[in-house]
Design a protein around this motif. Structure first.
Motif, PDB file in Angstrom:
ATOM      1  N   LEU A   1      18.293 -49.615  -5.455  1.00 55.81           N
ATOM      2  CA  LEU A   1      18.848 -50.973  -5.371  1.00 55.81           C
ATOM      3  C   LEU A   1      20.292 -50.966  -5.845  1.00 55.81           C
ATOM      4  O   LEU A   1      20.648 -50.263  -6.796  1.00 55.81           O
ATOM      5  N   ASN A   2      21.102 -51.798  -5.211  1.00 52.50           N
ATOM      6  CA  ASN A   2      22.528 -51.819  -5.519  1.00 52.50           C
ATOM      7  C   ASN A   2      22.827 -52.789  -6.667  1.00 52.50           C
ATOM      8  O   ASN A   2      23.716 -53.624  -6.584  1.00 52.50           O
ATOM      9  N   THR A   3      22.031 -52.684  -7.719  1.00 54.21           N
ATOM     10  CA  THR A   3      22.231 -53.465  -8.941  1.00 54.21           C
ATOM     11  C   THR A   3      22.491 -52.466 -10.056  1.00 54.21           C
ATOM     12  O   THR A   3      22.611 -51.278  -9.802  1.00 54.21           O
ATOM     13  N   ASN A   4      22.559 -52.938 -11.303  1.00 53.50           N
ATOM     14  CA  ASN A   4      22.442 -51.992 -12.404  1.00 53.50           C
ATOM     15  C   ASN A   4      20.988 -51.521 -12.429  1.00 53.50           C
ATOM     16  O   ASN A   4      20.068 -52.306 -12.150  1.00 53.50           O
ATOM     17  N   GLY A   5      20.802 -50.256 -12.756  1.00 56.78           N
ATOM     18  CA  GLY A   5      19.444 -49.726 -12.761  1.00 56.78           C
ATOM     19  C   GLY A   5      19.182 -48.945 -14.026  1.00 56.78           C
ATOM     20  O   GLY A   5      20.046 -48.207 -14.515  1.00 56.78           O
ATOM     21  N   MET A   6      17.978 -49.112 -14.550  1.00 56.57           N
ATOM     22  CA  MET A   6      17.590 -48.341 -15.725  1.00 56.57           C
ATOM     23  C   MET A   6      16.216 -47.765 -15.457  1.00 56.57           C
ATOM     24  O   MET A   6      15.245 -48.507 -15.281  1.00 56.57           O
TER      25      MET A   6
ATOM     26  N   VAL B   1      14.850 -52.608 -14.173  1.00 53.08           N
ATOM     27  CA  VAL B   1      14.364 -51.601 -15.122  1.00 53.08           C
ATOM     28  C   VAL B   1      13.008 -51.080 -14.643  1.00 53.08           C
ATOM     29  O   VAL B   1      12.106 -51.870 -14.356  1.00 53.08           O
ATOM     30  N   GLY B   2      12.898 -49.779 -14.543  1.00 58.38           N
ATOM     31  CA  GLY B   2      11.631 -49.170 -14.161  1.00 58.38           C
ATOM     32  C   GLY B   2      11.119 -48.277 -15.272  1.00 58.38           C
ATOM     33  O   GLY B   2      11.868 -47.896 -16.179  1.00 58.38           O
ATOM     34  N   GLY B   3       9.852 -47.927 -15.219  1.00 55.23           N
ATOM     35  CA  GLY B   3       9.286 -46.949 -16.151  1.00 55.23           C
ATOM     36  C   GLY B   3       9.301 -45.591 -15.484  1.00 55.23           C
ATOM     37  O   GLY B   3      10.351 -45.109 -15.060  1.00 55.23           O
ATOM     38  N   ILE B   4       8.132 -44.981 -15.369  1.00 55.81           N
ATOM     39  CA  ILE B   4       8.004 -43.697 -14.669  1.00 55.81           C
ATOM     40  C   ILE B   4       6.855 -43.818 -13.670  1.00 55.81           C
ATOM     41  O   ILE B   4       5.798 -44.352 -13.985  1.00 55.81           O
TER      42      ILE B   4
ATOM     43  N   ALA C   1      30.609 -52.639 -13.171  1.00 57.34           N
ATOM     44  CA  ALA C   1      30.108 -51.527 -12.357  1.00 57.34           C
ATOM     45  C   ALA C   1      28.597 -51.700 -12.225  1.00 57.34           C
ATOM     46  O   ALA C   1      27.997 -52.458 -12.973  1.00 57.34           O
ATOM     47  N   ARG C   2      28.006 -51.061 -11.264  1.00 57.00           N
ATOM     48  CA  ARG C   2      26.553 -51.103 -11.146  1.00 57.00           C
ATOM     49  C   ARG C   2      26.026 -49.736 -11.552  1.00 57.00           C
ATOM     50  O   ARG C   2      26.008 -48.808 -10.759  1.00 57.00           O
ATOM     51  N   LEU C   3      25.645 -49.658 -12.825  1.00 58.92           N
ATOM     52  CA  LEU C   3      25.305 -48.375 -13.420  1.00 58.92           C
ATOM     53  C   LEU C   3      23.879 -47.970 -13.093  1.00 58.92           C
ATOM     54  O   LEU C   3      23.008 -48.806 -12.908  1.00 58.92           O
ATOM     55  N   ILE C   4      23.671 -46.669 -13.064  1.00 63.13           N
ATOM     56  CA  ILE C   4      22.323 -46.107 -13.003  1.00 63.13           C
ATOM     57  C   ILE C   4      22.141 -45.277 -14.273  1.00 63.13           C
ATOM     58  O   ILE C   4      22.929 -44.375 -14.545  1.00 63.13           O
ATOM     59  N   VAL C   5      21.123 -45.623 -15.032  1.00 64.33           N
ATOM     60  CA  VAL C   5      20.830 -44.894 -16.265  1.00 64.33           C
ATOM     61  C   VAL C   5      19.436 -44.297 -16.115  1.00 64.33           C
ATOM     62  O   VAL C   5      18.481 -45.027 -15.853  1.00 64.33           O
ATOM     63  N   THR C   6      19.330 -43.000 -16.269  1.00 62.65           N
ATOM     64  CA  THR C   6      18.012 -42.362 -16.108  1.00 62.65           C
ATOM     65  C   THR C   6      17.823 -41.193 -17.057  1.00 62.65           C
ATOM     66  O   THR C   6      18.782 -40.501 -17.409  1.00 62.65           O
ATOM     67  N   GLY C   7      16.580 -40.997 -17.453  1.00 61.67           N
ATOM     68  CA  GLY C   7      16.214 -39.837 -18.258  1.00 61.67           C
ATOM     69  C   GLY C   7      15.964 -38.600 -17.410  1.00 61.67           C
ATOM     70  O   GLY C   7      15.746 -37.514 -17.938  1.00 61.67           O
ATOM     71  N   LEU C   8      15.996 -38.768 -16.094  1.00 60.50           N
ATOM     72  CA  LEU C   8      15.973 -37.590 -15.224  1.00 60.50           C
ATOM     73  C   LEU C   8      17.319 -36.883 -15.341  1.00 60.50           C
ATOM     74  O   LEU C   8      18.346 -37.513 -15.608  1.00 60.50           O
ATOM     75  N   THR C   9      17.307 -35.589 -15.109  1.00 62.99           N
ATOM     76  CA  THR C   9      18.564 -34.866 -15.015  1.00 62.99           C
ATOM     77  C   THR C   9      19.458 -35.567 -13.999  1.00 62.99           C
ATOM     78  O   THR C   9      19.009 -35.938 -12.917  1.00 62.99           O
TER      79      THR C   9
END
Lengths: 372, 273
Positions: free
Chosen positions: B63-68, B50-53, A212-220
């Motif tokens: 982007l249509n990848t995994n994103g952090m 991977v991004g910060g803030i 899967a192409r996950l999005i992980v964020t500390g935003l709500t």
């Protein structure tokens, strides 16, 4: 087979037994031997050990590793634990399984490196900004240090949350004979199918690279992971979801040891290194004919307030000895109903002795009689 | 007219519209990044951005990848964990100048030092955009921000000098004015087996342009053109308030995850615990 081992060594061996395969850390007393042990244990097991540039980077790397499916841990002490708080909040917000060992020493600030203390109890729960779910464990023997490290991994994997294990300088450096137990190891659940899978809907976990192409964020964010930072309802719903998960299973998460509570009129509530002195104090008081009992807390959060409320109903006095100026006493007071709660705290780097606890118990009993 | 590949497949439509202001340069960098993905035929399932803030650090969402999307300044720390635990993943960090060079400066120099196989894009617009136009560690001397209304007296960081000194093995700088150059630089950076840093000067019309009376996004591209020169055409003395652009280093040195793999092999053979 019995082995003589140090608390920090037991912690590292427990982590290895729990399947920890990623450790990132930064030197700080009195936790450093955990990192030294992990640097030896992990490479031969094919795991990753990395010494990072600071504690903030250590917990960051741990969270990153966890999102590739690794069972990841860091170990630190008071000042480093404080530096980690922002990213611990991130781990909670993103439902990231990971383990943080905090070897407590006297604070605030650099304090007394490295004398024992229990001053990080509230920080472990509320150190990160905002409301969040939290699991915080502790230990009072070297064997506990091993088993509670395994339990920290099991709970973090089961509930997808960062789990903090609070040790202290004395326990970390103490040596005891340990017969290493064979313990059950829990690994995070994987979704049965990727079809319609929402990465933040339940307890199943999908890692980066799993398709899967996950999005992980500390935003709500919502169940799919998309940020919903302008949507207050979503934020509260998502956080209550995790809180509910822990509340639902509070009985499973909450570990205690209870001694002579059945007829106890004076109940000592203690945890960590202080529970040892409290146990000894109960034995002395019983020998003197005082109906004393011990409730030892191995899980500090979720706080066992219902259990304490029921113990308080039967008791006449609760006594809370701890190496801080009343952090758990405050919580006990809130749970105790009308039952008097007496505090015995210190933050001078010394342990509480059984005799001091006994003396405080007598004082409390005298005062209780005087008020009747 | 030549029709290019459909780059929309590299964007996450569910996250649109993006957060960037009209005239912002960050969209140009993202467009260049999708071109690099296409040219490399990168496996998006096996890629983590991977991004910060900050404004630039929002890119993982689009982007249509995994994103952090991590915490302020810590993108490289998180990315180091991702890469070490799973060295087969392509890991790309996208940071702003405040993110990478101020709050995250420590992580940047140590990632350079380790020479870990990460791609680091620093989108430098010389100002803090998301928080409303405050002074950045890159704001040129004399320039205004909401916290340097009389003109900055600070000495700005040069990301390229910093990365070179700290041991990065691929270091390049370009601008959004030189848009056509960006995809190739990013492709090389992604393929480079080591720590690869590409700094891209990007325009912020909302704050940097407005507070310094430099005009809109289009005018800021002229500012980028006029304040940069190829490294071979500019001396260090001429660099005050100006930037050299080009590839400053491209060399192969032992990379961290490969060094770690070799250590694992030794540990397996010898065993020491």
């Amino acid at each position: 087979m019995q082995q003589l081992m140090m608390g920090n060594e037991a912690c590292a061996l427990g982590a290895a037994a729990a399947g920890c395969n990623f450790f990132a850390g930064y030197p700080i007393s009195p936790s450093s031997e955990i990192m030294e042990w992990m640097s030896r244990l992990l490479p031969v097991r094919g795991g990753v050990f990395v010494q990072m540039e600071d504690e903030i980077a250590s917990i960051g790397a741990v969270i990153g590793a966890s999102w590739t499916g690794a069972k990841a841990m860091t170990a630190t002490s008071g000042p480093g634990f404080t530096l980690m708080q922002e990213n611990i909040g991130y781990a909670s917000m993103t439902e990231t399984p990971c383990v943080i060992i905090d070897a407590q020493r006297v604070g605030p600030s650099t304090g007394m490196p490295t004398m024992p203390a229990q001053g990080d109890v509230i920080q472990a729960r509320y150190g990160s900004h905002g409301d969040r779910a939290a699991i915080v464990l502790t230990a009072s023997t070297v064997l506990d240090t091993y088993t509670m490290t395994v339990e920290a991994f099991n709970l973090s994997e089961r509930y997808r949350q960062p789990v903090v294990l609070l040790l202290d300088a004395m326990l970390c450096h103490m040596r005891e004979n340990v017969t290493v137990p064979d313990l059950e190891v829990i690994d995070r659940a994987r979704p049965a199918s990727l079809d319609g899978f929402e990465p933040f809907a339940g307890e199943e976990f999908l890692a980066f690279g799993d398709g899967a192409r996950l999005i992980v964020t500390g935003l709500t964010h919502d169940e799919a992971g998309y940020q919903r930072a302008s949507n207050g309802d979503t934020g509260e719903r998502m956080m209550r979801r995790v809180l509910h998960r822990l509340e639902r299973d509070a009985e499973v998460i909450t570990h205690t040891r209870q001694e002579s509570l059945e007829d106890a009129t004076l109940v000592l509530i203690a945890y960590g290194i202080t529970a040892r002195a409290a146990r000894s104090a109960v034995h002395k008081l019983r020998a003197e004919g005082v109906s004393a009992g011990l409730l030892e807390l191995l899980t500090l959060w979720p706080f066992p307030e219902r259990l304490i409320a029921s113990v308080a109903q039967r008791a006449q006095t609760l006594l809370v000895p701890e190496l801080n100026l009343g952090q758990v006493e405050l919580l006990v007071r809130a749970a105790a109903g009308g039952t008097p709660v007496v505090a015995l705290g210190r933050m001078d780097g010394s342990l509480l002795k059984p005799e001091e606890i006994v003396a405080k118990a007598h004082e409390a009993l005298t005062n209780a009689e005087a008020t009747i | 007219m030549k029709s290019g590949p459909d780059l929309r497949q590299y964007l996450r439509q569910e996250s649109m519209p993006n957060v960037w202001c009209p005239g912002c340069g960050h969209g140009s960098v993202m467009a260049a990044l999708t071109r690099a993905f296409d040219n490399l035929q990168l496996d998006l399932d096996q890629t983590v951005v991977v991004g910060g803030i900050g404004c630039a650090s929002r890119m993982p969402f689009f982007l249509n990848t995994n994103g952090m999307h991590t915490t302020h300044g810590r993108a490289l720390a998180f990315a180091t964990g991702v890469k070490l635990a799973s060295p087969d993943l392509n890991v790309i960090t996208v940071m702003g100048d405040g993110d990478a060079l101020s709050i995250g400066g420590n992580h940047l120099i140590h990632a350079c030092r380790r020479n870990i196989d990460l791609t680091a894009l620093i989108l430098n617009n010389g100002i803090y955009g998301m928080t409303g136009g405050q002074l950045a560690p890159t704001t040129p001397q004399g320039f205004r921000s909401t916290t340097s209304s009389l003109g900055s007296i600070e000495v700005p960081f040069d990301a390229v000098d910093l990365a070179l000194a700290a041991g990065a093995t691929y270091v390049a700088r370009t601008t959004t004015f030189d848009f056509e150059e960006i995809p190739a630089l990013i492709e090389t950076a992604i393929k480079h087996p080591g720590f690869a840093l590409v700094e891209i000067l990007s325009q912020c019309p909302t704050y940097f342009g407005r507070l310094n009376r430099l005009g809109d996004g289009r005018a800021l591209l002229d500012y980028e053109r006029d304040s940069t020169a190829p490294q071979e055409e500019i001396t260090r003395e001429q660099l005050v308030g100006r930037f050299s652009v080009g590839v400053f280093r491209e060399e192969i040195r032992p990379e961290y995850t490969r060094r770690y793999a070799a250590l694992l092999e030794r540990a397996r053979r010898d065993g020491n615990a």
